[in-house]
Write an enzyme that holds these catalytic residues in place. Structure first.
Site, PDB file in Angstrom:
ATOM      1  N   ASN A 196     -11.780  -4.001   3.358  1.00  0.00           N
ATOM      2  CA  ASN A 196     -10.396  -4.197   3.811  1.00  0.00           C
ATOM      3  C   ASN A 196     -10.103  -5.645   4.209  1.00  0.00           C
ATOM      4  O   ASN A 196      -8.973  -6.107   4.036  1.00  0.00           O
ATOM      5  CB  ASN A 196     -10.059  -3.226   4.942  1.00  0.00           C
ATOM      6  CG  ASN A 196      -9.822  -1.816   4.410  1.00  0.00           C
ATOM      7  OD1 ASN A 196      -9.825  -1.611   3.189  1.00  0.00           O
ATOM      8  ND2 ASN A 196      -9.627  -0.860   5.288  1.00  0.00           N
ATOM      9  N   ASN A 234      -7.409  -0.668   8.665  1.00  0.00           N
ATOM     10  CA  ASN A 234      -8.527  -0.666   9.620  1.00  0.00           C
ATOM     11  C   ASN A 234      -9.713  -1.497   9.151  1.00  0.00           C
ATOM     12  O   ASN A 234      -9.886  -1.673   7.938  1.00  0.00           O
ATOM     13  CB  ASN A 234      -8.998   0.779   9.825  1.00  0.00           C
ATOM     14  CG  ASN A 234      -8.277   1.437  10.988  1.00  0.00           C
ATOM     15  OD1 ASN A 234      -8.039   0.832  12.023  1.00  0.00           O
ATOM     16  ND2 ASN A 234      -7.923   2.707  10.800  1.00  0.00           N
ATOM     17  N   HIS A 256      -8.710  -0.510  18.878  1.00  0.00           N
ATOM     18  CA  HIS A 256      -8.465   0.810  18.272  1.00  0.00           C
ATOM     19  C   HIS A 256      -9.799   1.401  17.818  1.00  0.00           C
ATOM     20  O   HIS A 256     -10.104   1.484  16.643  1.00  0.00           O
ATOM     21  CB  HIS A 256      -7.515   0.641  17.088  1.00  0.00           C
ATOM     22  CG  HIS A 256      -7.066   1.929  16.483  1.00  0.00           C
ATOM     23  ND1 HIS A 256      -6.497   2.933  17.212  1.00  0.00           N
ATOM     24  CD2 HIS A 256      -7.083   2.362  15.190  1.00  0.00           C
ATOM     25  CE1 HIS A 256      -6.192   3.937  16.397  1.00  0.00           C
ATOM     26  NE2 HIS A 256      -6.544   3.623  15.174  1.00  0.00           N
ATOM     27  N   ARG A 315     -14.536   3.184  11.607  1.00  0.00           N
ATOM     28  CA  ARG A 315     -13.530   2.236  11.087  1.00  0.00           C
ATOM     29  C   ARG A 315     -14.206   0.930  10.679  1.00  0.00           C
ATOM     30  O   ARG A 315     -13.781   0.274   9.724  1.00  0.00           O
ATOM     31  CB  ARG A 315     -12.448   1.989  12.142  1.00  0.00           C
ATOM     32  CG  ARG A 315     -11.624   3.234  12.488  1.00  0.00           C
ATOM     33  CD  ARG A 315     -10.540   2.877  13.484  1.00  0.00           C
ATOM     34  NE  ARG A 315      -9.723   4.011  13.894  1.00  0.00           N
ATOM     35  CZ  ARG A 315      -9.971   4.778  14.956  1.00  0.00           C
ATOM     36  NH1 ARG A 315     -11.034   4.558  15.702  1.00  0.00           N
ATOM     37  NH2 ARG A 315      -9.162   5.784  15.270  1.00  0.00           N
ATOM     38  N   GLY A 359       0.873  -1.184   0.000  1.00  0.00           N
ATOM     39  CA  GLY A 359       0.000   0.000   0.000  1.00  0.00           C
ATOM     40  C   GLY A 359       0.903   1.224   0.000  1.00  0.00           C
ATOM     41  O   GLY A 359       1.505   1.552   1.027  1.00  0.00           O
ATOM     42  N   ALA A 360       1.021   1.859  -1.168  1.00  0.00           N
ATOM     43  CA  ALA A 360       1.929   3.006  -1.286  1.00  0.00           C
ATOM     44  C   ALA A 360       1.142   4.310  -1.228  1.00  0.00           C
ATOM     45  O   ALA A 360       1.426   5.266  -1.945  1.00  0.00           O
ATOM     46  CB  ALA A 360       2.719   2.912  -2.585  1.00  0.00           C
TER      47      ALA A 360
HETATM   48  N1  LIG Z   1      -4.229   1.368  12.734  1.00  0.00           N
HETATM   49  C1  LIG Z   1      -4.069   2.674  12.706  1.00  0.00           C
HETATM   50  O1  LIG Z   1      -3.709   3.289  13.705  1.00  0.00           O
HETATM   51  C2  LIG Z   1      -4.298   3.424  11.431  1.00  0.00           C
HETATM   52  C3  LIG Z   1      -4.859   2.771  10.368  1.00  0.00           C
HETATM   53  N2  LIG Z   1      -5.013   3.425   9.172  1.00  0.00           N
HETATM   54  C4  LIG Z   1      -5.573   2.635   8.079  1.00  0.00           C
HETATM   55  O2  LIG Z   1      -4.543   2.344   7.143  1.00  0.00           O
HETATM   56  C5  LIG Z   1      -5.120   2.143   5.843  1.00  0.00           C
HETATM   57  C6  LIG Z   1      -4.367   2.964   4.799  1.00  0.00           C
HETATM   58  O3  LIG Z   1      -4.569   4.350   5.031  1.00  0.00           O
HETATM   59  P1  LIG Z   1      -3.959   5.404   3.978  1.00  0.00           P
HETATM   60  O4  LIG Z   1      -2.552   5.060   3.694  1.00  0.00           O
HETATM   61  O5  LIG Z   1      -4.292   6.758   4.493  1.00  0.00           O
HETATM   62  O6  LIG Z   1      -4.841   5.085   2.707  1.00  0.00           O
HETATM   63  P2  LIG Z   1      -4.517   5.441   1.182  1.00  0.00           P
HETATM   64  O7  LIG Z   1      -5.805   5.336   0.437  1.00  0.00           O
HETATM   65  O8  LIG Z   1      -3.741   6.699   1.089  1.00  0.00           O
HETATM   66  O9  LIG Z   1      -3.558   4.241   0.714  1.00  0.00           O
HETATM   67  C7  LIG Z   1      -3.967   2.920   0.608  1.00  0.00           C
HETATM   68  C8  LIG Z   1      -3.186   2.279  -0.525  1.00  0.00           C
HETATM   69  O10 LIG Z   1      -3.495   0.881  -0.562  1.00  0.00           O
HETATM   70  C9  LIG Z   1      -3.483   0.494  -1.922  1.00  0.00           C
HETATM   71  N3  LIG Z   1      -4.168  -0.770  -2.083  1.00  0.00           N
HETATM   72  C10 LIG Z   1      -5.504  -1.033  -2.078  1.00  0.00           C
HETATM   73  N4  LIG Z   1      -5.727  -2.334  -2.294  1.00  0.00           N
HETATM   74  C11 LIG Z   1      -4.508  -2.923  -2.415  1.00  0.00           C
HETATM   75  C12 LIG Z   1      -4.068  -4.255  -2.652  1.00  0.00           C
HETATM   76  N5  LIG Z   1      -4.951  -5.260  -2.796  1.00  0.00           N
HETATM   77  N6  LIG Z   1      -2.765  -4.485  -2.754  1.00  0.00           N
HETATM   78  C13 LIG Z   1      -1.861  -3.492  -2.600  1.00  0.00           C
HETATM   79  N7  LIG Z   1      -2.211  -2.213  -2.370  1.00  0.00           N
HETATM   80  C14 LIG Z   1      -3.528  -1.930  -2.286  1.00  0.00           C
HETATM   81  C15 LIG Z   1      -4.177   1.665  -2.628  1.00  0.00           C
HETATM   82  O11 LIG Z   1      -3.937   1.640  -4.017  1.00  0.00           O
HETATM   83  C16 LIG Z   1      -3.531   2.843  -1.912  1.00  0.00           C
HETATM   84  O12 LIG Z   1      -2.345   3.267  -2.571  1.00  0.00           O
HETATM   85  C17 LIG Z   1      -6.614   2.513   5.999  1.00  0.00           C
HETATM   86  O13 LIG Z   1      -7.367   1.332   6.167  1.00  0.00           O
HETATM   87  C18 LIG Z   1      -6.647   3.337   7.274  1.00  0.00           C
HETATM   88  O14 LIG Z   1      -7.893   3.286   7.914  1.00  0.00           O
HETATM   89  C19 LIG Z   1      -4.592   4.701   8.987  1.00  0.00           C
HETATM   90  C20 LIG Z   1      -4.032   5.399  10.022  1.00  0.00           C
HETATM   91  C21 LIG Z   1      -3.881   4.833  11.352  1.00  0.00           C
HETATM   92  O1  LIG Z   2      -9.165   7.292  12.240  1.00  0.00           O
HETATM   93  C1  LIG Z   2      -8.882   6.578  11.262  1.00  0.00           C
HETATM   94  O2  LIG Z   2      -9.709   6.117  10.462  1.00  0.00           O
HETATM   95  C2  LIG Z   2      -7.442   6.241  11.057  1.00  0.00           C
HETATM   96  C3  LIG Z   2      -6.918   5.764  12.338  1.00  0.00           C
HETATM   97  O3  LIG Z   2      -7.119   4.618  12.736  1.00  0.00           O
HETATM   98  C4  LIG Z   2      -6.368   6.756  13.261  1.00  0.00           C
HETATM   99  O4  LIG Z   2      -5.901   7.817  12.834  1.00  0.00           O
HETATM  100  O5  LIG Z   2      -6.389   6.475  14.472  1.00  0.00           O
END
Ligand SMILES: NC(=O)C1=CN([C@@H]2O[C@H](COP(=O)(O)OP(=O)(O)OC[C@H]3O[C@@H](n4cnc5c(N)ncnc54)[C@H](O)[C@@H]3O)[C@@H](O)[C@H]2O)C=CC1
Ligand SMILES: O=C([O-])CC(=O)C(=O)O
Length: 312
Positions: A100, A125, A180, A93, A12-13
């Protein structure tokens, strides 16, 4: 004998993935491979090249590449999963779960096939459930599959405390337990400022406000950004976890791990304090919770079980 730099794969870039890549490069932790879908491979290659070109200025010397070909993840030491969709204002989420879960399952099968000895850190998430999906799909031992939430949630709590007290953030020590989600449990009783219990420095009502703001910390940023979720602090949290493993730091951190009876939780992945080192999750630290804390924790765990039930 030959030595090589650690290989860090980021699947995921997007916002978080590319930011993790930049921070890993700046800290010279290892060589980086970004993976994205074939349709986004060109954009991922552009980001990799852009990061690489910061090297001469930032003085780092690692490889940064991007691909959609999973064969290139072979011999990965660490794999970070950020693949998936992020929420937008008005979403929870949990709303991301079906999309996801399918993505994390597919990606995890590729990890199992091409990087069978790697340590995997899940960010996508709803992360507690996605960590469970990854553990199941890879079949890896539980010390090698973990999720990121507590490092970020704790960082948020510490930030709010430092702002409120106008004191140095690095003097604040706390941690957040549980899932979370908005029911997470910032442990006030274990929160210290320069060794002094927080409860001696701040009125209870103000502490409760900061606890509530921490619980909703992700949503606060989603509302401000308008079209996605936080990525700088989440990426920093992931990088701290990567560093603890590749440098065998044996740090105590709140990490999502598979529990089998610890904290009275069975067969779910939940955030608890662990020792994170060269063998991944080396042990879970079990703390005695008082009645109020245990109740709050149980409530948070219940939400995670409910989320898991959607995909089980
Ligand atoms: N656990 C935590 O504390 C946090 C979790 N997140 C989660 O992380 C995830 C990513 O967030 P962002 O980077 O902001 O999203 P984003 O939309 O900027 O990036 C996601 C990337 O995943 C790629 N992708 C989608 N399906 C794919 C696959 N099958 N194979 C490879 N790549 C694939 C997309 O093309 C995209 O480049 C979200 O689900 C978000 O909710 C985000 C921040 C904190
Ligand atoms: O809030 C969201 O969807 C992304 C995340 O998990 C966080 O920033 O804690």
């Amino acid at each position: 004998m030959s030595f090589r730099r650690p290989k860090i794969v980021i699947i995921g870039a997007g916002h978080t993935g590319a930011t993790v890549a930049l921070m890993v490069a700046q800290k010279q932790i290892g060589d980086i491979v970004l993976i994205d879908l074939p349709d986004f491979e060109s954009a991922a290659k552009g980001k990799a090249l852009d990061i690489l070109q910061a090297g001469p200025i930032e003085r780092f010397n690692v490889q940064v590449t991007a691909t959609s070909n999973y064969q290139e993840i072979a011999h990965a030491d660490i794999v970070v999963i950020t693949a998936g969709i992020a929420r937008k204002p008005g979403m929870t989420r949990q709303d991301l779960i079906h999309t996801n879960a399918a993505i994390v399952r597919t990606v995890s099968e590729q990890i199992k096939r091409y990087a069978p000895t790697s340590y995997v850190i899940v960010l996508s998430n709803p992360v507690d459930a996605m960590t469970y999906v990854c553990l199941e799909a890879t079949g890896f031992p539980k010390n090698r599959v973990m999720g990121q939430s507590g490092v970020l949630d704790t960082a948020r709590f510490n930030t709010f405390i430092a702002q409120a007290l106008q004191l140095a953030v690095e003097d604040i020590s706390s941690f957040v337990l549980g899932g979370h989600g908005d029911e997470m449990v910032p442990l006030v009783r274990y929160t210290y400022v320069g060794g002094i219990p927080l409860e001696k420095l701040m009125p209870q009502a103000q502490i409760e406000q900061l606890v509530e703001r921490t619980r909703k910390g992700g949503g606060e940023i989603v509302a401000l950004l308008g079209n996605g979720s936080a990525y700088y602090a989440p990426a920093a949290a992931i990088v701290q976890m990567i560093e603890a493993i590749v440098k065998d730091q044996r740090k105590v951190m709140p990490i999502i791990t598979y529990l089998q009876g610890e904290y009275q939780v069975n067969n779910a992945c939940i955030g608890v304090p662990v020792v994170l080192g060269g063998d991944g999750i080396e042990s879970v630290i079990e703390l005695h919770l008082n009645e109020e804390e245990q109740q709050a924790f149980n409530h948070s765990v219940h939400q995670v079980y409910q989320t898991l039930a959607y995909i089980k």
